[in-house]
Write a protein that holds these residues in place. Structure first.
Motif, PDB file in Angstrom:
ATOM      1  N   MET A   1       0.845  -1.191   0.000  1.00 29.74           N
ATOM      2  CA  MET A   1       0.000   0.000   0.000  1.00 29.74           C
ATOM      3  C   MET A   1       0.877   1.237   0.000  1.00 29.74           C
ATOM      4  N   ASN A   2       0.626   2.149  -0.977  1.00 24.99           N
ATOM      5  CA  ASN A   2       1.410   3.362  -1.030  1.00 24.99           C
ATOM      6  C   ASN A   2       0.668   4.494  -0.327  1.00 24.99           C
ATOM      7  N   SER A   3       1.244   5.677  -0.332  1.00 25.43           N
ATOM      8  CA  SER A   3       0.668   6.817   0.381  1.00 25.43           C
ATOM      9  C   SER A   3      -0.640   7.286  -0.257  1.00 25.43           C
ATOM     10  N   ARG A   4      -0.736   7.156  -1.601  1.00 23.05           N
ATOM     11  CA  ARG A   4      -1.966   7.579  -2.276  1.00 23.05           C
ATOM     12  C   ARG A   4      -3.146   6.701  -1.870  1.00 23.05           C
ATOM     13  N   THR A   5      -2.930   5.376  -1.810  1.00 24.15           N
ATOM     14  CA  THR A   5      -3.995   4.459  -1.388  1.00 24.15           C
ATOM     15  C   THR A   5      -4.381   4.709   0.061  1.00 24.15           C
ATOM     16  N   ALA A   6      -3.406   4.920   0.910  1.00 24.86           N
ATOM     17  CA  ALA A   6      -3.694   5.180   2.324  1.00 24.86           C
ATOM     18  C   ALA A   6      -4.515   6.456   2.497  1.00 24.86           C
ATOM     19  N   PHE A   7      -4.195   7.484   1.713  1.00 24.69           N
ATOM     20  CA  PHE A   7      -4.958   8.729   1.809  1.00 24.69           C
ATOM     21  C   PHE A   7      -6.401   8.537   1.338  1.00 24.69           C
ATOM     22  N   LEU A   8      -6.604   7.762   0.256  1.00 27.72           N
ATOM     23  CA  LEU A   8      -7.942   7.498  -0.239  1.00 27.72           C
ATOM     24  C   LEU A   8      -8.769   6.734   0.790  1.00 27.72           C
ATOM     25  N   LEU A   9      -8.193   5.710   1.410  1.00 26.08           N
ATOM     26  CA  LEU A   9      -8.903   4.949   2.440  1.00 26.08           C
ATOM     27  C   LEU A   9      -9.232   5.823   3.635  1.00 26.08           C
ATOM     28  N   LEU A  10      -8.339   6.720   3.980  1.00 25.70           N
ATOM     29  CA  LEU A  10      -8.602   7.628   5.108  1.00 25.70           C
ATOM     30  C   LEU A  10      -9.792   8.539   4.808  1.00 25.70           C
ATOM     31  N   LEU A  11      -9.897   9.025   3.568  1.00 30.76           N
ATOM     32  CA  LEU A  11     -11.036   9.866   3.190  1.00 30.76           C
ATOM     33  C   LEU A  11     -12.343   9.075   3.248  1.00 30.76           C
ATOM     34  N   ILE A  12     -12.310   7.840   2.708  1.00 30.65           N
ATOM     35  CA  ILE A  12     -13.532   7.031   2.699  1.00 30.65           C
ATOM     36  C   ILE A  12     -14.022   6.762   4.118  1.00 30.65           C
ATOM     37  N   PHE A  13     -13.135   6.324   4.989  1.00 29.76           N
ATOM     38  CA  PHE A  13     -13.544   6.050   6.377  1.00 29.76           C
ATOM     39  C   PHE A  13     -13.932   7.332   7.098  1.00 29.76           C
TER      40      PHE A  13
END
Length: 429
Positions: A1-13
């Motif tokens: 998992m890269n930083s872009r994916t982590a940021f997207l998941l953080l927005l969704i949650f």
């Protein structure tokens, strides 16, 4: 998992939790496009690719600072790769002069790409290993990294300097014609002795002056046969011999000298072996000819300074590596306790030649007159001179080499062109 994916998941949650806490369906609805985007990226996430690479170098053995072109061919035998980052691992010690060592591009299925660059480096044995390939889908949310094997080897050998034949007189020679006097009568150019005439001796070799003093016997001149010999070269690669440094510049002078001396002896037809004595023992077994020359240069290309408790002293030299009564050449700045070991080696029947680069003058540089540094330098040089004189008195040839002077000049000044043996000493004068 890269930083872009982590940021997207953080927005969704974040949207989901905020909407549930506030019971606001509009906030929850904001997470739906992001979930769709994540699902599409997950659907198209790349699988580990099937990549094959090979590397070519037009020159695999070169001299220092010679430009070498490195070509890498990478082929995709799997599916399409929308985004690929290719990075080559350039060995430490090589400098990239031109070209690119990495590239970012799409790689469709079945396509082959080429990566080229030019490098140069100092003496050494450089091993190219793998390519680092990073791949990801178009959205950049899911990525992977693999290492693709593309091994190759670049050998940067020391450059032998022109050096004329080095006259030596080992106690034992081999049965092939060469430039070394063998202490045996036969066909040669140097006078050896006079003996009584034997049937079959050429008439032109009769010594008429000695014969005139006798009434019945004839006497014949014998000349000394010239043959080849076994020569063992030892390169001292102990850190302690170079002031405890593992990258001392004086060691490069010693390596170049070893290459030049080996080249000179091989040109004369001698059997030459090389032994590097330092962190370990690296050898080229005695041999002759051009192939042996390449073996020796490869050993010298790998040579480096190192420390090994088991090899701190020259007393552990594998002397059986060299034939008995052969010529041994040691290239070393010398440590204080090396003197007695070399004298013992001479007593065992080896003819020993020591080429000693002057570490004291090399490290001292310019010192102010009448300063404490000058006094310390004079004391250190006096101790070195005393140790070298002790070796000479034991019948060992010693070349005290100030590396600011060419090796050819030092050899010519210290060793005459046609040495003769001192009576009872066995050393040339």
């Amino acid at each position: 998992m890269n930083s872009r994916t982590a940021f997207l998941l953080l927005l969704i949650f974040g949207f989901l939790i905020t909407g549930l806490i506030s019971l606001n369906g509009a906030v929850i609805a904001l997470a739906i496009p992001l979930l769709v985007y994540l699902g599409i990226a997950l659907w198209y996430s790349p699988t580990p690719p099937d990549l094959v690479a090979f590397r070519t170098l037009p020159l695999e053995t070169v001299f220092p600072d010679t430009p070498v072109e490195v070509n890498i061919f990478l082929k995709n035998n799997g599916g399409d790769l929308p985004e690929v980052l290719i990075e080559d691992n350039v060995p430490e010690g090589l400098t990239v002069l031109d070209g690119e060592t990495s590239r970012f591009l799409p790689l469709p299925a079945g396509e082959e790409i080429q990566l080229s660059y030019v490098v140069k480096g100092g003496r050494g044995d450089y091993r190219f290993t793998t390519l680092q390939v990073s791949y990801r889908e178009g959205a950049g949310l899911f990525e992977g990294k693999i290492a693709v094997q593309a091994s190759h080897r670049l050998m940067v050998r020391p450059r032998p300097r022109p050096l004329r034949s080095i006259p030596i007189r080992p106690p034992q020679t081999r049965g092939f014609a060469g430039p070394i006097p063998s202490r045996q009568g036969g066909v040669g150019v140097d006078f050896f002795l006079v003996r009584e005439y034997q049937p079959g001796d050429p008439m032109r070799r009769i010594n008429w002056k000695v014969t005139a003093r006798e009434e019945q016997n004839l006497f014949t001149n014998l000349f000394e046969q010239q043959r080849v010999a076994d020569v063992g070269i030892i390169l001292d690669a102990r850190e302690q011999s170079y002031g405890g440094s593992n990258d001392h510049l004086l060691f490069e002078y010693a390596v170049d000298a070893a290459a030049s001396i080996a080249d000179a002896f091989l040109r004369d037809g001698n059997r030459v072996g090389m032994l590097v004595y330092g962190a370990g023992i690296d050898t080229a077994f005695p041999g002759a000819g051009k192939i042996q020359h390449q073996r020796i240069l490869q050993v010298l290309a790998r040579a480096h300074l190192g420390s090994n408790y088991a090899l701190e002293s020259l007393s552990y030299l594998p002397t059986r590596f060299f034939p008995p009564h052969s010529q041994v050449v040691l290239i070393s700045p010398l440590q204080p306790h090396d003197t007695e070991i070399l004298i013992t080696l001479r007593a065992h029947g080896y003819q020993v030649l020591v080429l000693s680069p002057d570490l004291i003058r090399f490290d001292a540089g310019q010192v102010a007159p009448n300063s404490p540094e000058e006094l310390a330098l004079r004391i250190a040089l006096a101790e070195r001179k005393f140790a070298l004189q002790k070796l000479r008195r034991a019948g060992i040839q010693v070349l005290d080499w100030d590396v600011t002077l060419p090796l050819e000049q030092v050899v010519r000044q210290a060793i005459p062109l046609r040495p003769h043996l001192r009576r009872g000493m066995g050393m040339p004068v």
